[in-house]
Every structure is written in C-alpha cells, then in structure tokens.
Scaffold this motif. Structure first.
Motif, PDB file in Angstrom:
ATOM      1  N   ALA A   1       1.690  -7.620  11.638  1.00 27.12           N
ATOM      2  CA  ALA A   1       1.373  -7.864  13.047  1.00 27.12           C
ATOM      3  C   ALA A   1       0.679  -6.640  13.645  1.00 27.12           C
ATOM      4  CB  ALA A   1       2.640  -8.185  13.825  1.00 27.12           C
ATOM      5  N   PRO A   2      -0.135  -6.833  14.690  1.00 29.52           N
ATOM      6  CA  PRO A   2      -0.839  -5.692  15.289  1.00 29.52           C
ATOM      7  C   PRO A   2       0.063  -4.754  16.074  1.00 29.52           C
ATOM      8  CG  PRO A   2      -1.295  -7.699  16.512  1.00 29.52           C
ATOM      9  CD  PRO A   2      -0.550  -8.116  15.284  1.00 29.52           C
ATOM     10  N   GLY A   3       1.236  -5.223  16.470  1.00 26.11           N
ATOM     11  CA  GLY A   3       2.155  -4.393  17.237  1.00 26.11           C
ATOM     12  C   GLY A   3       3.581  -4.633  16.809  1.00 26.11           C
ATOM     13  N   ALA A   4       4.506  -3.914  17.451  1.00 25.43           N
ATOM     14  CA  ALA A   4       5.916  -4.029  17.086  1.00 25.43           C
ATOM     15  C   ALA A   4       6.762  -3.426  18.191  1.00 25.43           C
ATOM     16  CB  ALA A   4       6.196  -3.325  15.762  1.00 25.43           C
ATOM     17  N   VAL A   5       8.054  -3.698  18.122  1.00 26.33           N
ATOM     18  CA  VAL A   5       9.031  -3.105  19.031  1.00 26.33           C
ATOM     19  C   VAL A   5       9.929  -2.179  18.217  1.00 26.33           C
ATOM     20  CG1 VAL A   5      10.967  -3.548  20.584  1.00 26.33           C
ATOM     21  CG2 VAL A   5       8.986  -5.083  20.583  1.00 26.33           C
ATOM     22  N   ILE A   6      10.102  -0.945  18.691  1.00 28.72           N
ATOM     23  CA  ILE A   6      10.991   0.002  18.022  1.00 28.72           C
ATOM     24  C   ILE A   6      12.283   0.074  18.825  1.00 28.72           C
ATOM     25  CG2 ILE A   6      11.207   2.277  16.993  1.00 28.72           C
ATOM     26  CD1 ILE A   6       8.240   2.706  17.447  1.00 28.72           C
ATOM     27  N   PRO A   7      13.415  -0.328  18.250  1.00 32.06           N
ATOM     28  CA  PRO A   7      14.679  -0.223  18.984  1.00 32.06           C
ATOM     29  C   PRO A   7      15.013   1.230  19.311  1.00 32.06           C
ATOM     30  CG  PRO A   7      14.900  -1.622  17.043  1.00 32.06           C
ATOM     31  CD  PRO A   7      13.582  -0.923  16.927  1.00 32.06           C
ATOM     32  N   ALA A   8      15.891   1.422  20.263  1.00 22.99           N
ATOM     33  CA  ALA A   8      16.358   2.765  20.593  1.00 22.99           C
ATOM     34  C   ALA A   8      16.933   3.422  19.346  1.00 22.99           C
ATOM     35  CB  ALA A   8      17.412   2.693  21.687  1.00 22.99           C
ATOM     36  N   GLY A   9      16.492   4.647  19.067  1.00 23.00           N
ATOM     37  CA  GLY A   9      16.971   5.371  17.902  1.00 23.00           C
ATOM     38  C   GLY A   9      16.333   4.973  16.599  1.00 23.00           C
ATOM     39  N   GLY A  10      15.463   3.961  16.617  1.00 23.16           N
ATOM     40  CA  GLY A  10      14.932   3.408  15.383  1.00 23.16           C
ATOM     41  C   GLY A  10      13.657   4.081  14.910  1.00 23.16           C
ATOM     42  N   ARG A  11      13.269   3.711  13.706  1.00 20.87           N
ATOM     43  CA  ARG A  11      12.071   4.234  13.038  1.00 20.87           C
ATOM     44  C   ARG A  11      11.208   3.060  12.615  1.00 20.87           C
ATOM     45  NH1 ARG A  11      12.690   8.959   8.748  1.00 20.87           N
ATOM     46  NH2 ARG A  11      12.635  10.060  10.736  1.00 20.87           N
ATOM     47  N   LEU A  12       9.892   3.277  12.623  1.00 21.57           N
ATOM     48  CA  LEU A  12       8.942   2.223  12.271  1.00 21.57           C
ATOM     49  C   LEU A  12       7.820   2.822  11.441  1.00 21.57           C
ATOM     50  CD1 LEU A  12       7.860  -0.732  12.749  1.00 21.57           C
ATOM     51  CD2 LEU A  12       6.643   0.211  14.733  1.00 21.57           C
ATOM     52  N   TYR A  13       7.508   2.172  10.307  1.00 20.39           N
ATOM     53  CA  TYR A  13       6.358   2.550   9.494  1.00 20.39           C
ATOM     54  C   TYR A  13       5.265   1.505   9.659  1.00 20.39           C
ATOM     55  CZ  TYR A  13       8.736   6.232   6.845  1.00 20.39           C
ATOM     56  OH  TYR A  13       9.376   7.382   6.472  1.00 20.39           O
ATOM     57  N   SER A  14       4.032   1.976   9.707  1.00 19.82           N
ATOM     58  CA  SER A  14       2.917   1.046   9.646  1.00 19.82           C
ATOM     59  C   SER A  14       2.766   0.538   8.218  1.00 19.82           C
ATOM     60  CB  SER A  14       1.623   1.726  10.095  1.00 19.82           C
ATOM     61  OG  SER A  14       1.192   2.669   9.125  1.00 19.82           O
ATOM     62  N   ASP A  15       2.106  -0.591   8.083  1.00 21.60           N
ATOM     63  CA  ASP A  15       1.739  -1.052   6.749  1.00 21.60           C
ATOM     64  C   ASP A  15       0.713  -0.079   6.162  1.00 21.60           C
ATOM     65  OD1 ASP A  15       3.299  -3.349   7.195  1.00 21.60           O
ATOM     66  OD2 ASP A  15       1.594  -4.410   8.101  1.00 21.60           O
ATOM     67  N   PRO A  16       0.717   0.115   4.845  1.00 20.28           N
ATOM     68  CA  PRO A  16      -0.275   1.019   4.244  1.00 20.28           C
ATOM     69  C   PRO A  16      -1.697   0.517   4.468  1.00 20.28           C
ATOM     70  CG  PRO A  16       1.503   0.507   2.702  1.00 20.28           C
ATOM     71  CD  PRO A  16       1.660  -0.429   3.852  1.00 20.28           C
ATOM     72  N   VAL A  17      -2.616   1.450   4.689  1.00 23.43           N
ATOM     73  CA  VAL A  17      -4.035   1.109   4.818  1.00 23.43           C
ATOM     74  C   VAL A  17      -4.843   1.983   3.866  1.00 23.43           C
ATOM     75  CG1 VAL A  17      -3.933   0.274   7.189  1.00 23.43           C
ATOM     76  CG2 VAL A  17      -4.291   2.710   6.771  1.00 23.43           C
ATOM     77  N   GLU A  18      -5.938   1.430   3.382  1.00 26.14           N
ATOM     78  CA  GLU A  18      -6.828   2.171   2.488  1.00 26.14           C
ATOM     79  C   GLU A  18      -7.701   3.105   3.326  1.00 26.14           C
ATOM     80  OE1 GLU A  18      -6.946   2.178  -0.741  1.00 26.14           O
ATOM     81  OE2 GLU A  18      -5.608   0.510  -1.233  1.00 26.14           O
ATOM     82  N   VAL A  19      -7.342   4.373   3.312  1.00 31.89           N
ATOM     83  CA  VAL A  19      -8.099   5.394   4.028  1.00 31.89           C
ATOM     84  C   VAL A  19      -8.140   6.636   3.144  1.00 31.89           C
ATOM     85  CG1 VAL A  19      -8.156   6.941   6.020  1.00 31.89           C
ATOM     86  CG2 VAL A  19      -7.484   4.563   6.325  1.00 31.89           C
ATOM     87  N   LEU A  20      -9.313   7.176   2.907  1.00 37.33           N
ATOM     88  CA  LEU A  20      -9.421   8.429   2.170  1.00 37.33           C
ATOM     89  C   LEU A  20      -9.180   9.569   3.153  1.00 37.33           C
ATOM     90  CD1 LEU A  20     -10.027  10.141  -0.283  1.00 37.33           C
ATOM     91  CD2 LEU A  20     -12.465   9.946   0.239  1.00 37.33           C
ATOM     92  N   LEU A  21      -8.039  10.226   3.015  1.00 41.83           N
ATOM     93  CA  LEU A  21      -7.686  11.339   3.890  1.00 41.83           C
ATOM     94  C   LEU A  21      -7.644  12.605   3.043  1.00 41.83           C
ATOM     95  CD1 LEU A  21      -6.826  12.217   6.743  1.00 41.83           C
ATOM     96  CD2 LEU A  21      -4.450  11.849   6.042  1.00 41.83           C
ATOM     97  N   PRO A  22      -8.687  13.430   3.084  1.00 37.69           N
ATOM     98  CA  PRO A  22      -8.698  14.656   2.281  1.00 37.69           C
ATOM     99  C   PRO A  22      -7.697  15.676   2.820  1.00 37.69           C
ATOM    100  CG  PRO A  22     -10.919  14.005   2.971  1.00 37.69           C
ATOM    101  CD  PRO A  22      -9.952  13.219   3.789  1.00 37.69           C
ATOM    102  N   PRO A  23      -7.355  16.690   2.027  1.00 41.96           N
ATOM    103  CA  PRO A  23      -6.498  17.762   2.537  1.00 41.96           C
ATOM    104  C   PRO A  23      -7.184  18.515   3.675  1.00 41.96           C
ATOM    105  CG  PRO A  23      -6.677  17.843   0.133  1.00 41.96           C
ATOM    106  CD  PRO A  23      -7.706  16.883   0.612  1.00 41.96           C
ATOM    107  N   HIS A  24      -6.368  19.048   4.576  1.00 47.43           N
ATOM    108  CA  HIS A  24      -6.842  19.908   5.662  1.00 47.43           C
ATOM    109  C   HIS A  24      -7.941  19.236   6.479  1.00 47.43           C
ATOM    110  CE1 HIS A  24      -5.416  23.055   2.600  1.00 47.43           C
ATOM    111  NE2 HIS A  24      -4.434  22.765   3.423  1.00 47.43           N
TER     112      HIS A  24
END
Length: 633
Positions: free
Chosen positions: A330-353
C-alpha cells in the motif's frame, strides 16, 4: 596507551561470539566481502527432547487463560494484578493497539490478542510449553510482550527462568526480567498507557499510568526452534503476564547504512497535509533499499500517507526521479504508538557516502512527534495543506526547514557486509560539527573504512544522542516534553542497537554527562559493564572509550575530574584483563587532551565550549581507531 589503539595483550573471549568477522577475497579485480561467524554462537546444552514434550507444546492462543483488559466502566470483567485492576481497552485502542491487530516491536512482528468483552487475553508464565506459530524457520531472537505485577507493593521487577528448545535437541536457558506494570520505568517501555481500570472506577482518577514491555531473547539463527518453555517465576508474590510472543527473522541480507536514535517526543508544527523531506547519507552501499520509521514514545498512532526515497542533488532538490515507497503493497500505513514500520524493499542503487532524501507525507494533523533532536543536517518541509509532495523533483514546494529527524530512524541496504554502531552522547552525535558537512567522528570513521583497500566497508550507524547519559533518563520516556536528550543508554540499547540489522561491533563512548550531573564513577563503570554484557548476550563485540577531558566547561568541577580519572583508570585496566567483557579499550582521552593541561581539550580540537571537540578533534578520534581491531581481522 596512545593513538587510540587497544593496549590489551593476550586477550581472549570466555564464550564464543557471533560478531561479524570479515573475509575479503579479490575476485576479478573487485573485493568480495562476506560476514561469517563461528557455528557455536550460543552456549547450548544438548539432550534428547522427549516426543511428549514436543506434542505438549501449544500455540499461544490455546494458552491464553487470563483476562487483563477491560472496557472502561466494566472493570470487573478483567483482573490483571489480583486486586481487580486491569488494562483499559479504550486506551489501547487509542494508541492504535487494536484487538487482533499486529505491531512490530524490537524488529519482531507481534500479534495482539483479541481483547475485550471478557475474553482471555494473556497468560501468566508458569513453564508452559509454547509452540511458536507464523514465525520464520530461522530467527535471531524471540520477543515477549509482557508486564509484571506484584502483591507485596515493592514495585520490583519480576524475574523468571525459561528455555528455548531447538529441533536438533539443543536447549539453552534464559532469564527474563519484566518491570512491574505501574512502578516500572517508562524509558524502555513498549507502551505507556495514561491510566488503568480499577474495581472502583476508571479514567485518570483510578490508577496512574501503566506500561507494557517488549523483551527479546537472542537465539542461534543456525538452529530451528522446536518450542519455548515459558519462564517460571520463583517469587510467589510476583506474576509475569505475557500477551504475545513472536520471532524476529534472521535477516542476513539487510545491513544498516544510516541510523539515528529517537531522543524525545516533542511538540512540532503542527504538521497537517504536508510533506517532510529528510536528508540522510549512506555509509555502505547496496542495490536494494528499505526505510525504517518509528513512532517511539508516542501516545497515538500516526498516519503515513505516502513516502519516497531519492538521491539528493542540492538542498531539497532530487537527483533524478524519486522512487515511491510502499508498505505491505500500500502507498501508506498507520504506525501504532511505540511501533515500528519498514517500507517494502525497492530497487535503488545507493552507493556508499551518498546523500539521499526520504520524503513522508503526513495527511492528518501531527502536533507532537518522536524526533532525533540534533540533526546537524538540514531537513525540509512543505507548507501545511500543500498535500503529497513526495515525488517532487524540483524542491520548490519545500519552503520550510526542520532541524530534527522525525519518524525516520534507519535506512537499510542489501549486499552490505554488516554494520558497526557508535553509541554515545553529543560528541558522537556531532553537535558541534559543521552543519551539512558530515564531519562527525562516525562519518570520518566510515570514510576511512571506505578508503581502505584491504578491509570491507560496513555500515557505520551513528546512535549518539546529545545530552545522553549511560545510567539516567534525560527525556522521561513518556509524554510531550521539551527535553530531547534521550532515555538512558541502558534503556535504549535494546531498541536502538540490538534490533539493528547486521550489527557485529559497537563502540561505547559515554559517561561524562552522568558525572557532570552527579553520578559517581562506580555508577558509570557499572553501567558501561552492563552495556558490555548486553552486547555479549547479543553476540556483538563491545569496544569502550575513555572519557574526554572537559575542564573549563559548565559543570566540569574538580569533583567531576576526579570521578573521570577513576573511570578512565578502570577502563585502562580493563585493556589488560583477559576476563573483561569489553572487546577492546580505546583511549580517546589520550587523543584529545592537552599535554600541558591534561584536564582540558587540546586548543586546536576544542569547539569553543571546552566540552565538545570541533571538526579537527572529531577527525582525530576517528583516525585513532584501529580498523582491523574494530572489524576483528
């Protein structure tokens, strides 16, 4: 001992460790990096597990036999503590902890009981045999959502001994300590509720705030769990109430590349129907990315309308198109109080630094938020009512500046070789470093690793918090507060350090704030040792640094200097102790102190307040670290 190198000689471990060791092999002109660890990561006793024990193990739903949650006004439907008092269903629902819902705590998805209407919602731990359902076949840890009650009025922690039984016949025992629901600290609570229901009433005038806690027990990820024997509490005056149990997957493919710790819960904005664009900088690279969001310390859930990640060109302007993020599709989500949320993995080339921008749209009004206070990087916001600007490339909608990091606490990548955590206070946080220049000492440490030809390039995760202490909370752990100097390092280590992906080593550089605010050297030493033991339990190698001088700054009295000397003397002795819990001791004091006035910082390293090093001093710290020892090669 000079140059920040460990002076420990003949040092050895008394127990095996799963901390990452690094193997590099030249392949076709490139460096192939693999993190490995010894097979026996835990002390496990082998026995033949009788078939009767396996068949007796039941899923959690079959073991729930107590009712500890009630609707306001019907408190007699629940009794958590044996005195007719119970958790309020109304406050749980207001926090986003819905009956039969799910929440992620300490990186573990936990199913909430279908509480309400007098149904059983928890069990009292009494050596029941629990079969874990819907968990990964290989897990890093098992997490308990629990709280304690006592009948003696002491408010002391509740302790029990349980065990994990592996499918191959191995078994290891564990101690589980859960604070008392009304007297326990808010600093490491999973959720604080404003009140509980009592047999005589409900609401604010009934019982004061009460808490639920998440506690994780490390597992051997190389073994499949058969079942868990729930803790047995020996004290007849205490009960351990367990509402959920889950397993954290052994996510070996993920490595942290950027992280910040939540330091407080403060008034913001208000933000409504606008987009935050937050600047981050990778330390290791990867071809796939996921973003971590946290609603730590909150009393209410928060709605994320949309989110994206993009490379940064300049300020809020992206380099190329922003990539939309999704959450369970889904494009959005609700994070409960105290909770943690991860996005779904996406293909992005992220070089160091590499500088990147994470954008989150907040469609509903937000008046308070969990933040990392001392960003020292410039973040941006669009105006209220400007809508979803997460895919904007121009930067033009971002007319406001935010000096904190709200909600976003981590970026993780695949292909990384593991991570190192730097755990400390404002010196590690880099509060006096140059804005937007990435000159904190963990930044420079990552640069050094990246420039090395014969070492891997792990993520370096900066989990320093300005004003933080080892032993005492600055931010109280609950409620909206102007104090954003964090709960104690002892309270936040489980959430901030040991739930990070791929961590093999951590460097602890803290304690001076404890001394400046009246703690004794003995208290600081005890706290540092406890952090080291926690690291060993999670198979993370813990390095510790001596405390830097601070004469001439506020609160750095002669008494503080005497206590600092005692702490540093103890740590230097640890460098030669083969039974020490520390993997190494680094003498940052020797690096930073003025040779002519050793109670002061070198003038060229002093940022001007006589407490915090400036850019040159931060670079000297990073350059003193023995990279080979840090990575265990």
């Amino acid at each position: 001992m000079g140059g920040g190198r460990s002076t420990r000689t003949g040092w050895h471990r008394t127990r095996p460790t799963r901390a990452l060791r690094w193997v590099a092999a030249a392949v076709a002109g490139a460096i192939l990096v693999t993190g490995i660890g010894p097979e026996d990561a835990f002390e496990v006793t082998y026995r033949t597990v009788p078939e009767a024990e396996r068949s007796d193990a039941l899923p959690l739903a079959s073991l729930l036999d107590r009712t500890g949650v009630s609707q306001d006004g019907t408190a007699d439907a629940g009794d958590l503590d044996g005195a007719g008092n119970s958790l309020s269903a109304r406050t749980l629902e207001a926090a986003g902890w819905l009956p039969g819902g799910e929440i992620t705590l300490l990186d573990t998805p936990l199913s909430l009981p279908a509480y309400g209407e007098g149904r059983p919602d928890h069990m009292v731990a009494e050596s029941q045999r629990l079969a874990l359902e819907d968990v990964p076949s290989r897990m890093d840890s098992v997490t308990f959502l629990a709280t304690g009650t006592r009948t003696d009025g002491t408010g002391a922690d509740v302790r029990g001994v349980g065990s994990v039984v592996y499918a191959d016949g191995g078994e290891h025992k564990f101690d589980l300590v859960v604070p008392e629901w009304a007297a326990g600290p808010a600093g490491d609570a999973a959720l604080t509720l404003p009140y509980a229901n009592s047999s005589s009433g409900f609401g604010q005038d009934a019982i004061g705030s009460v808490r639920l806690y998440a506690r994780s027990i490390p597992l051997d990820p190389g073994r499949k769990v058969d079942h868990v024997v729930m803790p047995e509490v020996a004290d007849p005056r205490a009960n351990m109430h367990v509402f959920s149990v889950g397993g954290s997957p052994a996510a070996q493919e993920w490595t942290g590349t950027w992280a910040r710790a939540t330091s407080g819960y403060t008034e913001v904005g208000p933000w409504e129907d606008q987009t935050l664009r937050l600047a981050v900088r990778s330390t290791t690279g990867g071809h796939k990315v996921r973003v971590r969001l946290d609603n730590t310390f909150a009393a209410r859930p928060v709605t994320i309308g949309a989110a994206s990640i993009a490379l940064q060109e300049d300020g809020p302007t992206t380099y190329g198109a922003a990539v939309p993020l999704t959450f369970d599709g889904a494009p959005g989500a609700v994070i409960p109080a105290g909770g943690r949320l991860y996005s779904d993995p996406v293909e992005v080339l992220l070089p160091p630094h590499t500088e990147a921008l994470v954008s989150i749209h907040l469609p509903e009004q937000v008046t308070a938020a969990p933040i990392h206070y001392a960003a020292v990087d410039t973040n941006y916001t669009s105006p209220p009512g400007s809508g979803d600007q997460t895919l904007d490339r121009t930067g033009e909608p971002y007319t406001g500046v935010v000096d904190q990091w709200p909600f976003v606490t981590g970026i993780e990548v695949t292909d990384g070789p593991g991570a190192v955590v730097t755990f400390g206070d404002s010196i590690t946080d880099g509060i006096r470093s140059t804005r937007d220049a990435h000159t904190r000492w963990p930044d420079v440490l990552s640069d050094r690793l990246g420039q090395s030809r014969d070492l891997p390039h792990p993520g370096v995760l900066n989990l320093g918090v300005a004003g933080n202490r080892v032993t005492a909370d600055g931010y109280p752990g609950e409620g909206v507060s102007v104090y954003a100097n964090g709960v104690s390092m002892l309270h936040r280590a489980q959430r901030d350090v040991f739930s990070q992906s791929g961590v093999g080593s951590m460097v602890v550089f803290a304690g001076i704030n404890d001394l400046r605010w009246g703690a004794s050297s003995e208290e600081v030493i005890a706290g540092l040792n406890r952090l080291a033991r926690m690291g060993n339990e999670h198979d993370v190698r813990v390095f510790v640094a001596t405390l830097a001088p601070c004469a001439g700054s506020a609160r750095c009295t002669a008494t503080v200097e005497e206590q600092r000397y005692r702490v540093n003397s103890y740590l230097r002795d640890q460098a030669h102790d083969p039974e020490s819990s520390f993997a190494g001791v680094w003498d940052f004091d020797a690096v930073l102190r003025d040779p002519e006035f050793p109670t002061r910082l070198r003038p060229e390293y002093d940022s001007g307040d006589h407490l915090h090093p400036g850019d040159a001093g931060l670079r000297a710290i990073a350059e003193s670290v023995d990279l080979y020892e840090l990575l265990g090669v």
